[in-house]
Design a protein around this motif. Structure first.
Motif, short mmCIF file in Angstrom:
data_model
loop_
_atom_site.label_atom_id
_atom_site.label_comp_id
_atom_site.label_asym_id
_atom_site.label_seq_id
_atom_site.Cartn_x
_atom_site.Cartn_y
_atom_site.Cartn_z
N GLU A 46 5.11 -5.09 -5.92
CA GLU A 46 4.42 -4.70 -4.69
C GLU A 46 4.92 -3.35 -4.20
O GLU A 46 6.12 -3.15 -4.03
CB GLU A 46 4.66 -5.78 -3.62
N TYR A 59 3.25 5.31 4.26
CA TYR A 59 2.45 4.12 4.00
C TYR A 59 3.38 2.91 4.06
O TYR A 59 4.53 2.97 3.60
CB TYR A 59 1.80 4.20 2.62
N ALA A 61 3.10 -1.43 3.39
CA ALA A 61 2.33 -2.63 3.10
C ALA A 61 2.29 -3.51 4.33
O ALA A 61 3.23 -3.50 5.15
CB ALA A 61 2.97 -3.37 1.93
N ASP A 62 1.24 -4.28 4.46
CA ASP A 62 1.11 -5.17 5.61
C ASP A 62 2.30 -6.13 5.72
O ASP A 62 2.70 -6.52 6.82
CB ASP A 62 -0.18 -5.98 5.51
N GLY A 107 -0.13 6.43 -0.19
CA GLY A 107 -0.54 5.04 -0.20
C GLY A 107 -1.54 4.71 -1.29
O GLY A 107 -1.60 3.57 -1.76
N TRP A 110 0.72 3.73 -3.95
CA TRP A 110 1.58 2.56 -3.64
C TRP A 110 0.79 1.27 -3.45
O TRP A 110 1.32 0.20 -3.73
CB TRP A 110 2.44 2.88 -2.42
N TYR A 111 -0.45 1.34 -2.99
CA TYR A 111 -1.17 0.08 -2.91
C TYR A 111 -2.08 -0.16 -4.10
O TYR A 111 -2.88 -1.09 -4.11
CB TYR A 111 -1.89 -0.12 -1.58
N ARG A 113 -4.34 1.81 -5.90
CA ARG A 113 -5.65 2.40 -6.20
C ARG A 113 -5.53 3.41 -7.34
O ARG A 113 -6.50 3.66 -8.06
CB ARG A 113 -6.23 3.07 -4.96
#
Length: 130
Positions: A46, A59, A61-62, A107, A110-111, A113
């Motif tokens: 993650e 950025y 993460a939630d 981000g 990191w997320y 995409r």
């Protein structure tokens, strides 16, 4: 060659705090993104936080937003991850990673995409006990 050295992991009780450090060397560009991933046993890696050198944008993460803070000390070539209000589910190996000449917003890497960063440090274990 980019080299990343992470440190600061350890064992902490739930609700406690830890601060991770990642010292970087070998950057061939002033444009880079640097930050942290984590991987818990049996779970996918993650991307949790990054910072872009171009404008300092960040950025999160939630799962860590509001609890973790990323920062950078350019004079020391070091990026930090201050982790507060730790939970048992934060237990993982934490990795520092970097990408040179990244897109404007880190981000997007990191997320997930975009492909993951090319440079990785060795992980540091964070264990949060309940």
């Amino acid at each position: 060659e980019v080299q990343l050295q992470a440190s600061g992991g350890g064992l902490v009780q739930a609700g406690g705090s830890l601060k991770l450090s990642c010292t970087a060397s070998g950057f061939t560009s002033d444009s880079y993104a640097i930050g942290w991933f984590r991987q818990a046993p049996g779970k996918e890696r993650e991307g949790i936080s990054c910072i872009s050198s171009n404008d300092g944008s960040t950025y999160y993460a939630d799962s860590v937003k509001g609890r973790f803070t990323i920062s950078e000390d350019n004079a020391k070539n070091t990026v930090y991850l201050q982790m507060n209000s730790l939970k048992p589910e934060d237990t993982a190996v934490y990795y520092c990673a970097a990408e040179l000449q990244p897109p404007p917003y880190c981000g997007t890497i990191w997320y997930g995409r975009l492909p993951p960063p090319k440079s990785w440090g060795k992980g540091t274990q964070v264990t949060v006990s309940s």
